[in-house]
Design an enzyme around this catalytic site. Structure first.
Site, short mmCIF file in Angstrom:
data_model
loop_
_atom_site.label_atom_id
_atom_site.label_comp_id
_atom_site.label_asym_id
_atom_site.label_seq_id
_atom_site.Cartn_x
_atom_site.Cartn_y
_atom_site.Cartn_z
N ASP A 1 28.66 49.16 67.89
CA ASP A 1 27.73 49.75 68.83
C ASP A 1 26.32 49.42 68.36
O ASP A 1 26.09 49.16 67.18
CB ASP A 1 27.95 51.27 68.87
CG ASP A 1 27.02 51.95 69.86
OD1 ASP A 1 26.86 51.43 70.97
OD2 ASP A 1 26.45 52.99 69.50
N ASP B 1 29.02 55.58 66.69
CA ASP B 1 28.66 56.95 66.34
C ASP B 1 28.81 57.92 67.50
O ASP B 1 28.90 59.12 67.30
CB ASP B 1 27.21 57.01 65.82
CG ASP B 1 26.20 56.53 66.84
OD1 ASP B 1 26.62 55.96 67.87
OD2 ASP B 1 25.00 56.72 66.61
N ASP C 1 32.17 55.78 71.85
CA ASP C 1 32.79 54.80 70.94
C ASP C 1 34.18 55.23 70.47
O ASP C 1 34.94 54.40 69.96
CB ASP C 1 31.90 54.59 69.70
CG ASP C 1 30.52 54.09 70.04
OD1 ASP C 1 30.42 53.18 70.87
OD2 ASP C 1 29.54 54.62 69.50
N ASN D 1 60.89 39.74 38.35
CA ASN D 1 62.20 40.05 38.90
C ASN D 1 63.04 38.80 39.13
O ASN D 1 64.26 38.81 38.91
CB ASN D 1 62.05 40.81 40.22
CG ASN D 1 61.61 42.25 40.01
OD1 ASN D 1 60.46 42.59 40.27
ND2 ASN D 1 62.51 43.09 39.53
N GLU E 1 64.47 37.84 35.80
CA GLU E 1 65.61 38.70 35.45
C GLU E 1 66.85 38.33 36.25
O GLU E 1 67.97 38.26 35.71
CB GLU E 1 65.24 40.16 35.72
CG GLU E 1 64.07 40.67 34.88
CD GLU E 1 63.46 41.92 35.49
OE1 GLU E 1 64.18 42.64 36.20
OE2 GLU E 1 62.26 42.17 35.27
N THR F 1 57.24 47.69 31.14
CA THR F 1 56.70 46.38 30.75
C THR F 1 56.01 45.70 31.93
O THR F 1 54.97 45.06 31.76
CB THR F 1 57.83 45.49 30.22
OG1 THR F 1 58.52 46.19 29.18
CG2 THR F 1 57.27 44.20 29.66
N ASP F 2 56.58 45.81 33.12
CA ASP F 2 55.94 45.24 34.31
C ASP F 2 54.98 46.24 34.97
O ASP F 2 53.90 45.86 35.42
CB ASP F 2 56.99 44.83 35.34
CG ASP F 2 57.72 43.56 34.93
OD1 ASP F 2 57.33 42.97 33.91
OD2 ASP F 2 58.65 43.16 35.64
#
Length: 874
Positions: free
Chosen positions: A326, A614, A618, A680, A683, A711-712
């Protein structure tokens, strides 16, 4: 019904009313038939639904399934750990998003609590909720208008309609019929609207619409239609990742499960292995890390004066490609300000500083201050135009108290839309009278016969008139609203009295004042930054087209192209608008419904749209955008409640800072995702390779949880808070269709997973040949942990090699990695921790060898990044 096209008499007749108002029985009957004049309460969002919404992510349901299966097969430690992560993630999200939806309730606050009407021929003051169609409203300065109404009579009426139209200047009103049927809301000068206020003058009007049928009520309906509850780009991309993980995990689990059954392994053992693989495939820490990353972003943005109501809005702002803003109160200050004075042939630009007083400036300031009903202390009160003139007069050297003391007011001729002038008669120290007049310069100049100059009063020649008209044109071309000032000395009151015709003739022309609603000083630089960042800025305002284009051009929005108005938009179909919307930089004279259509057209083209504003007008577009941004100081309550984010300092540059923060957070989430998924995949590859080769499982479920959650998880949290890259605003925004896991990211994840699985499998296979299965698992576990921790330094940048990143710019990551490495080494020598992790003791030298093996993936990745940078430089 287009009430503005009817005469006042026709409107009263159609409504079955009269100038004496409705009878009490008739009003009661209409109230019963149509209901009270109030907006319906918005249904509050149930906290239970807010809580349930935290469980929409597919990854969350994968974790819940893995936790339940772990519990079913007796591994309560794994089950509790997994489900605890899910609960923690939900708690953080619920805490951040627990707010009531109050948009329509806030609209109710804007409606007038009391209204003066004629009932049974008598004036009555009654609650606004009891006003009905056909009531005769009586309006005076300071009143809030209770309902939409057609004017029957008006005396110098001006109404402040900025919340509906976006215009900061008070609108002049008059009761005459309008011939144009398709008249924009801001040009319906014979109508007054619910929720607006009377700045000056008095009026009598007949009510034509109440409650939901008013323009304010239609905006409330648009808020409902606008929706606003939609998945953000980040949510969609993470859900896509979740679906990929589901199918990948199911495929690998099914393959391994089938291989195990074929070899004749026990069913229960295969199910436990399958659960371990599922745990390995899913990054348990991802939902919590993303939530924490967004929460940290919310905290940082609050320090930069941007309050975020919903977590995902932080990232959405970072992917914004179009900002619809606006004009009034957002790009501009939101109040009329004098920009230039012209007197005695000299122009004086106005700034925040006072001008050096001169006799001509003092003469002009006397008219600006003397013909004025505004005041600045203790609070600013008065018509916005008069406030601007008063401030200009003070800057020109005028003294309000001294003028009122030395030139007391004797009579006033209020402004009216026919004369387009106002006049105040004051008594001079010599007891003569002086009429001070401000008004439209063209008509004022016609009534002048003399000209004030630095050499004194002189006859006004044709050449003088042409010169002044040229000055008026020059000011108007700068989108300034121009007012003229003049005066006339009177020896005595005119015989016919102080009428406009008797007073406003043979005037002395003094000067001109050019006013406008100025751009915010910081807005131009902020818009330039948006352009560099590839973000398109579009102005959408209810203001006049010429004013909108001039302000837009000054700020760098467009190149001065004509604005598209609401009248232009009405005949356009949604498809035509969608095709043209990418080429239009400025929209003017638009309503709340138009703004919502524009936002929807931009979104239909694939843009990620932010809408700022504002005013009440709007609010629907703000709620319908991908992210709605409200101004905290000048913003109405309904706008704030519709928004995803509130700018507390009403500064457009704060929006740009929020975009930067959002982009940084997205990059951090992306590097966190790479770190977690690479771990991952390593693993999963390690586990799958061992099963495929008919080897014992190299990792137990407790090992996988320790790696994934600690750990991760801890380094991932530090990566989520990584400092923002200084070059983040030099890149174009991401496309809505762009996947968070693009080809480059997947390639790095796969490479890292292979490297990590390779060094871990090598350690496992070697130790298995020379020692026990338990010791081999301990070796594979340690190498994998060390590799994961060290690799966190390698994902901090996708483009810069390790040695070009400030190692200590993320001190938390350094501390976490150092502490985790020490903990892992200590676990090899602590009986309690070793028993919990099911790992045997390991000599210190072996531990250091495992640490060296774990550093191999980081070294390889750093070398590849360094080589890629050298290639880019060539």
């Amino acid at each position: 019904m287009t009430w503005h096209n009817l005469t006042a008499e026709e409107a009263v007749s159609k409504l079955g009313s009269g100038t004496s108002g409705l009878s009490s029985p008739e009003a009661a009957q209409r109230l019963t038939a149509n209901g009270p004049n109030q907006l319906a309460e918005a249904q509050r969002l149930n906290p239970i639904w807010i809580l349930l919404s935290q469980f929409k992510s597919l990854i969350v349901w994968i974790l819940i399934g893995a936790g339940i299966l772990s519990g079913v097969f007796g591994d309560l430690t794994d089950a509790v750990a997994i489900l605890a992560i899910v609960v923690l993630n939900a708690a953080i999200g619920f805490y951040q998003e627990f707010q009531a939806e109050q948009s329509i309730a806030a609209l109710k606050k804007l409606t007038a609590p009391l209204a003066k009407v004629r009932r049974d021929g008598q004036v009555a003051s009654l609650p606004a909720a009891q006003v009905v169609v056909g009531d005769i409203l009586l309006l005076e300065p300071g009143d809030l208008v209770a309902a939409d109404a057609r004017l029957l009579e008006a005396a110098s009426l001006r109404c402040i309609e900025s919340t509906l139209t976006g215009e900061s200047e008070a609108a002049e009103k008059q009761p005459a019929k309008l011939d144009e049927e398709q008249t924009p809301l801001g040009d319906r000068v014979n109508m007054v609207f619910s929720g607006t206020s009377v700045a000056a003058g008095t009026a009598v009007a007949v009510v034509v619409a109440t409650a939901a049928d008013t323009e304010l009520g239609k905006i409330a309906g648009l808020l409902t239609d606008a929706g606003g509850e939609h998945d953000t780009p980040l949510q969609k991309k993470l859900d896509a990742v979740g679906r990929i993980l589901v199918w990948a995990a199911l495929g690998v689990v099914a393959l391994v499960f089938g291989l195990g059954l074929r070899r004749g392994s026990p069913l229960v053992e295969q199910l436990i292995t399958a659960i371990s693989l599922a745990v390995a495939a899913v990054p348990e820490g991802l939902p919590a890390v993303v939530t924490v990353a967004l929460s940290l972003g919310v905290s940082r943005m609050a320090r930069r004066r941007a309050l975020v109501r919903k977590l995902a809005a932080v990232e959405t702002l970072g992917s914004t490609s179009v900002i619809c803003t606006d004009k009034t109160g957002t790009l501009t200050i939101g109040e009329m300000t004098a920009r230039s004075l012209y007197v005695a042939g000299q122009s004086y630009p106005l700034t925040d500083q006072a001008l050096q007083p001169t006799d001509p400036l003092r003469e002009l300031s006397t008219v600006l201050i003397g013909c004025n009903n505004a005041r600045l202390t203790p609070n600013v009160v008065g018509d916005p135009t008069e406030v601007a003139l008063l401030r200009a007069g003070i800057k020109a050297g005028g003294d309000v108290d001294r003028l009122n003391r030395e030139l007391p007011k004797r009579h006033e001729l209020p402004f009216d839309s026919d004369r387009k002038r106002s006049a105040v008669i004051r008594q001079m120290p010599n007891q003569k009278l002086r009429a001070l007049i401000n008004g439209a310069p063209d008509s004022l100049l016609e009534r002048c016969s003399q000209l004030y100059t630095s050499a004194g009063i002189q006859p006004l020649t044709d050449a003088d008139r042409q010169h002044i008209l040229g000055q008026i044109t020059a000011m108007a071309e700068q989108a300034l609203r121009v007012l003229g000032s003049a005066y006339r000395d009177l020896d005595a009151p005119p015989p016919e009295g102080f009428t406009a015709e008797a007073v406003e003739q043979n005037l002395v022309f003094v000067g001109l004042t050019g006013m406008y609603d100025p751009p915010r000083p910081e807005a131009k630089a902020a818009i330039a930054t948006c352009h560099v960042a590839g973000i398109r800025v579009v102005m959408i305002t209810g203001d006049h087209p010429h004013t909108a284009v001039a302000i837009a051009k000054e700020l760098g929005i467009g190149a001065g192209e004509p604005a598209i108005t609401g009248v232009d938009l009405d005949p356009m179909t949604d498809e035509v608008l969608r095709q043209r919307v990418a080429e239009i930089p400025v929209y003017a004279r638009v309503t709340a419904a138009h703004k919502l259509r524009i936002v929807r057209a931009l979104k239909a083209n694939g843009a990620v749209v932010a809408m700022t504003g504002d005013g009440v007008n709007d609010a629907p577009a703000i709620k319908g955008a991908d992210i709605g941004i409200a101004m905290g100081i000048t913003g109405t309550e309904v706008t704030k409640q519709s928004a995803d984010m509130i700018i507390t300092d009403d500064n457009f540059s704060t929006i740009v800072a929020a975009v930067e923060e959002g982009r940084g957070i997205y990059n951090n989430i992306r590097k966190t995702l790479e770190f977690l998924l690479a771990g991952n995949s390593g693993e999963l590859l390690l586990m799958t390779l061992a099963v495929a080769l008919n080897l014992p499982s190299p990792l137990l479920p407790i090992h996988l949880l320790w790696i994934n959650l600690l750990t991760d998880g801890l380094p991932a949290l530090c990566l989520a808070a990584d400092p923002i890259d200084p070059d983040v605003m030099k890149h174009r925004p991401r496309l809505r269709s762009e996947r968070i896991t693009d080809r480059g990211l997947l390639g790095r994840i796969l490479l890292t997973g292979v490297l990590t699985a390779g060094v871990s499998f090598a350690a496992f296979l070697y130790t298995l040949r020379v020692d026990s299965v338990e010791m081999a698992r301990g070796a594979a576990f340690s190498v994998l942990v060390f590799a994961e921790l060290l690799r966190s330094f390698g994902v901090r940048s996708e483009t810069k090699p390790l040695w070009r990143i400030d190692f200590f710019s993320n001190r938390n990551l350094v501390l976490v990695v150092a502490g985790s490495l020490a903990l892992q080494l200590w676990s090899q020598h602590n009986a309690v921790l070793g028993q919990f992790l099911k790992t045997p003791p390991m000599p210190w030298l072996d531990g250091l060898v495992m640490l060296g093996l774990g550093a191999i993936p980081l070294v390889v990745i750093a070398a590849i990044n360094g080589r890629a940078e050298l290639a880019r430089r060539k």
